[in-house]
Design an enzyme around this catalytic site. Structure first.
Site, short mmCIF file in Angstrom:
data_model
loop_
_atom_site.label_atom_id
_atom_site.label_comp_id
_atom_site.label_asym_id
_atom_site.label_seq_id
_atom_site.Cartn_x
_atom_site.Cartn_y
_atom_site.Cartn_z
N ASP A 37 0.84 -1.19 0.00
CA ASP A 37 0.00 0.00 0.00
C ASP A 37 0.88 1.25 0.00
OD1 ASP A 37 -1.43 2.25 1.76
OD2 ASP A 37 -3.00 1.04 0.81
N ARG A 40 0.48 3.70 3.12
CA ARG A 40 1.10 3.23 4.36
C ARG A 40 2.62 3.28 4.25
NH1 ARG A 40 -2.69 -2.15 5.46
NH2 ARG A 40 -4.63 -0.99 5.91
N ILE A 62 4.51 -8.37 -3.28
CA ILE A 62 5.25 -9.57 -3.67
C ILE A 62 4.34 -10.62 -4.30
CG2 ILE A 62 7.02 -9.16 -1.93
CD1 ILE A 62 5.86 -11.63 -0.42
N SER A 138 12.40 -18.57 10.79
CA SER A 138 11.73 -18.52 12.09
C SER A 138 12.18 -19.68 12.96
CB SER A 138 10.21 -18.60 11.90
OG SER A 138 9.56 -18.68 13.15
N TYR A 191 2.10 -22.27 8.37
CA TYR A 191 3.17 -21.29 8.59
C TYR A 191 4.51 -21.96 8.83
CZ TYR A 191 5.70 -17.26 10.46
OH TYR A 191 6.62 -16.26 10.68
#
Length: 273
Positions: A37, A40, A62, A138, A191
């Site tokens: 955006d 933003r 992306i 992660s 995830y």
């Protein structure tokens, strides 16, 4: 010559903190904050300017190949390429989200792995000699590694190409559509699966760069830790600036560093697989 750095998904959270850190540490460098955006993104730019920093802005979604291509072309035209790429953009369904795993798998894989790979394939050709790539992995990747079957571990350990990793990720998504993923050794987490995919992809890409004609390009990934962001619903034991530390450390590995295709945790290699 001034180094050119870019952080995906960086209008807030860890990505925003990475832009802040790079602006402070790259003397005379050009640091691009990117956001899907534009409004933003430009608001984030103004926040950093109030701190006396001077990042640049470029729109980037992306999940939109045209957006990625436009970014590549602009970087090539304006700077002759890219020196530092921090791949931060990602999504996460919260633990209590009622969306079925089948749908979570498709949506999460599309952004966290497929779009990530598309950015790599589009921007890697314009990396300059000595470039550094730092992708957000992660601590959940080592967690997944402990839970999957030995047969699936073997399959991860024997991947040789990007397409091999693509096939593994596609298999998870396909099996999740009929709730048969556990039969093949996977677990109930889209995830965690995507972040293991990023680690596997990083391994392949890092090794491939050793044969590249451009000297000293390193591709690694980094675990920021448990950080207080929107993705963690504000929980975590690290601030976003602390979460950015390892990502930026990897992005600024000095010339001659030999570590490639690895995941870093707390600024050290984490050889979990």
């Amino acid at each position: 010559m001034a180094k050119v750095a870019l952080v995906t998904g960086s209008n807030k959270g860890i990505g925003f903190a990475c832009v802040r850190a790079l602006c402070k540490q790259l003397n005379g460098g050009i640091v691009y904050l990117t956001s899907r955006d534009e409004g933003r993104g430009k608001t984030a730019i103004e926040e950093l300017k109030k701190e006396g920093l001077n990042p640049s802005f470029h729109q980037l979604d992306i999940n939109d190949q045209e957006s990625i291509t436009r970014l590549r072309d602009d970087l090539q035209k304006e700077h002759g390429g890219l020196d530092i790429l921090i791949q931060n953009a990602a999504i996460l369904f919260k633990e209590k989200d009622p969306t079925p795993l089948a749908e979570q798998a498709k949506i999460t894989m599309a952004t966290n792995f497929t779009a990530h790979l598309n950015v790599c394939r589009t921007l890697f050709p314009i990396l300059k000699p000595g470039a550094r790539v730092s992708s957000v992995a992660s601590f959940v990747a080592p967690m997944l590694w402990k839970k999957i079957t030995d047969d699936l571990k073997k399959r991860f350990n024997t991947v040789k190409t990007e397409d091999d990793v693509v096939k593994l990720m596609a298999e998870f998504v396909e099996l999740a559509q009929t709730d048969k993923h556990k039969d093949k050794g996977w677990i109930d987490s889209a995830y965690m699966t995507t972040k293991m995919g990023v680690c596997a992809l990083t391994k392949i890409q890092g090794e491939a760069m050793l044969a590249d004609s451009r000297d000293d390009i390193l591709v690694n990934c980094a675990d920021p830790g448990w950080v207080k962001t929107d993705l963690s619903s504000g929980t975590g034991n690290k601030t976003t600036d602390e979460g950015a530390e390892t990502l930026v450390y990897v992005a600024l590995l000095p010339p001659g560093s030999k570590t490639h295709g690895k995941m870093f945790s707390d600024c050290k290699v984490n050889d979990f697989w």
